[in-house]
Design an enzyme around this catalytic site. Structure first.
Site, PDB file in Angstrom:
ATOM      1  N   GLY A 267       4.380 -16.664 -36.210  1.00 11.04           N
ATOM      2  CA  GLY A 267       3.648 -17.357 -35.156  1.00 11.04           C
ATOM      3  C   GLY A 267       4.412 -18.394 -34.361  1.00 11.04           C
ATOM      4  N   GLY A 268       5.691 -18.568 -34.619  1.00  8.21           N
ATOM      5  CA  GLY A 268       6.441 -19.588 -33.892  1.00  8.21           C
ATOM      6  C   GLY A 268       6.522 -19.315 -32.403  1.00  8.21           C
ATOM      7  N   LYS A 269       6.845 -18.087 -32.024  1.00  6.67           N
ATOM      8  CA  LYS A 269       6.947 -17.761 -30.602  1.00  6.67           C
ATOM      9  C   LYS A 269       5.569 -17.717 -29.957  1.00  6.67           C
ATOM     10  CE  LYS A 269      11.104 -15.009 -31.454  1.00  6.67           C
ATOM     11  NZ  LYS A 269      10.992 -15.113 -32.928  1.00  6.67           N
ATOM     12  N   ASP A 311      -1.406  -2.202 -35.990  1.00  2.00           N
ATOM     13  CA  ASP A 311      -0.101  -1.556 -35.963  1.00  2.00           C
ATOM     14  C   ASP A 311       0.318  -1.358 -34.502  1.00  2.00           C
ATOM     15  OD1 ASP A 311       2.085   0.134 -36.097  1.00  2.00           O
ATOM     16  OD2 ASP A 311       1.177   1.526 -37.519  1.00  2.00           O
ATOM     17  N   CYS A 382      16.115 -10.435 -34.425  1.00  2.00           N
ATOM     18  CA  CYS A 382      17.043 -11.357 -35.082  1.00  2.00           C
ATOM     19  C   CYS A 382      18.124 -10.545 -35.796  1.00  2.00           C
ATOM     20  CB  CYS A 382      16.323 -12.305 -36.040  1.00  2.00           C
ATOM     21  SG  CYS A 382      15.280 -11.506 -37.279  1.00  2.00           S
TER      22      CYS A 382
END
Length: 443
Positions: A267-269, A311, A382
């Protein structure tokens, strides 16, 4: 790099807990995400994490040394004893723990595992390492994958992808990444938060590329951060913060824009976009437990989004509308964040890269029709491997005639890589990351 021992953090109990946490990784049956920090006293939790993460960070080298020290390999049922041996080697070579404690308390921890017989084995191996350290290290370090503490297949992949930077990449993976914060623009600007940190005696600096980013000189518990519980700041690497920068030209001029965060956990972005822009955001993730972390993050920050356990390779209730922007932080190998998740070295396999690339392609093809004409899709991973990044985007552009690459080439971060931009992990800087910004042709 050596690490100081946290005050009061000694004893066989924390070594035994570390062995229990490492054993599933050694058996390919778990990861450090399952490490039970509550199994030790609060004062010992920093040491527990340092032991487990540090041992995984140097695992290929430690295992090579263990092979030299043992007269014969330990049985599979004794992977907890193997873990103790690796922990002992790590303490002797990489930590500022007195040798007598590293040997005695590590060997003594075998009794807490119900394997008192292993005490003599561990004592003998670790004392031999003390006597013959230089010779044993020189012997195992003749193999590059051992000296650089990476599995051979991964080191070969780095060498192929980054012929001039592969060694620096591997070395960066073997050092812990810095603690970087994202200041919540809804509560104040970065300079004010830097001042608040300084008032608490916490030294920090502004990130070079992320306008809301701050890197701490010394990591700390989040409870010590000014206004953390009130949502004034979050922990997020600088590279991850660049997603909001890249989507800014699409979202800033369009209040109320419909945005899909297709693989949103943790949830950071998601939160960063909501902090920065007036948007209607839909967040989905295929992992229900990880999606709950998105909900918790948004609750702490006082933000709202429509969450779906779904999904991204399939359609559902969430896909009944077109989106002005889509953020696809795709499932990937994590090879750009090994320094934060060092068990990747043990758990990841070459075959995983092929499977992940195929999954990324399916997600891209499923989401693209949901993007409104003129809309922007930001692809991110990443990873530092071209199969998941440059090659993936090149193949997508080749089969998608209405997709146009708009990844900027005039930024100070990263380097051109196929149809995107690649960041490699930097000491005391950002993690490894890849971005490609694609725009859909107008109707």
């Amino acid at each position: 790099m050596t690490r100081e021992t946290p005050a009061g953090a000694t004893g066989t109990d924390v070594r035994a807990a570390a062995a229990r946490g490492l054993a599933p990784v050694l058996k390919d049956q778990g990861s450090l995400a399952g490490l039970n920090e509550a199994s030790v006293a609060p004062r010992d939790r920093a040491l527990l994490k340092e032991l487990c993460f540090g041992t995984c960070r140097h695992l290929p080298r430690l295992e090579a040394l263990a092979g030299e020290l043992l007269r014969q390999p330990l049985k599979k049922r004794d992977q907890d004893v193997q873990a103790l041996l690796l922990l002992g080697i790590y303490q002797l070579l990489y930590m500022r723990i007195p040798a007598h404690a590293a040997v005695g308390e590590t060997a003594g921890a075998a009794r807490l595992l119900g394997k008192a017989w292993a005490t003599r084995v561990l004592n003998g191996c670790l004392r031999r390492l003390q006597r013959e350290s230089a010779a044993l290290q020189a012997k195992v370090d003749r193999t590059p994958s051992v000296a650089l503490a990476h599995p051979e297949w991964l080191l070969d992949a780095f060498r192929s992808a980054w012929p001039e930077q592969w060694r620096a990449l591997a070395e960066a993976n073997n050092r812990p990444g810095p603690m970087t914060l994202r200041v919540n623009a809804r509560h104040g600007h970065r300079e004010a938060y830097l001042a608040a940190l300084a008032e608490r005696g916490m030294t920090a600096r502004a990130c070079a590329h992320a306008p809301d980013g701050i890197t701490l000189v010394t990591p700390c518990d989040v409870a010590a951060l000014p206004g953390f519980e009130a949502g004034h700041a979050s922990v997020q690497d600088e590279a991850a913060q660049l997603s909001a920068v890249l989507l800014g030209p699409t979202l800033a001029p369009r209040p109320g824009a419909r945005v899909l965060d297709a693989c949103s956990a943790p949830g950071g972005k998601t939160a960063h976009l909501l902090e920065q822009f007036d948007i209607a955001l839909t967040a989905l993730d295929s992992d229900g437990e990880r999606l709950a972390r998105v909900d918790n993050t948004l609750e702490r920050l006082g933000l709202n989004a429509e969450l779906h356990h779904a999904d991204a390779t399939r359609r559902g209730d969430w896909s009944q509308t077109e989106f002005d922007a889509i953020l696809l932080d795709a499932p990937c190998s994590g090879t750009g964040v090994i320094r934060r998740h060092p068990d990747i070295k043990r758990l990841r396999r070459p075959s995983d890269i092929v499977k992940l690339a195929a999954l990324q392609a399916r997600i891209l093809d499923n989401l693209w029709p949901l993007l409104a004409p003129g809309g922007t899709l930001l692809y991110a991973t990443c990873s530092v491997l071209p199969e998941e990044n440059a090659d993936q985007i090149s193949a997508f552009l080749a089969r998608t005639p209405d997709a146009r690459n708009t990844t900027p080439d005039d930024v100070a971060w990263g380097q051109p890589s196929g149809g995107g931009r690649q960041l490699l992990p930097l000491d005391d800087g950002h993690d490894g990351f890849f971005y490609a910004r694609l725009v859909k042709a107008a109707a």
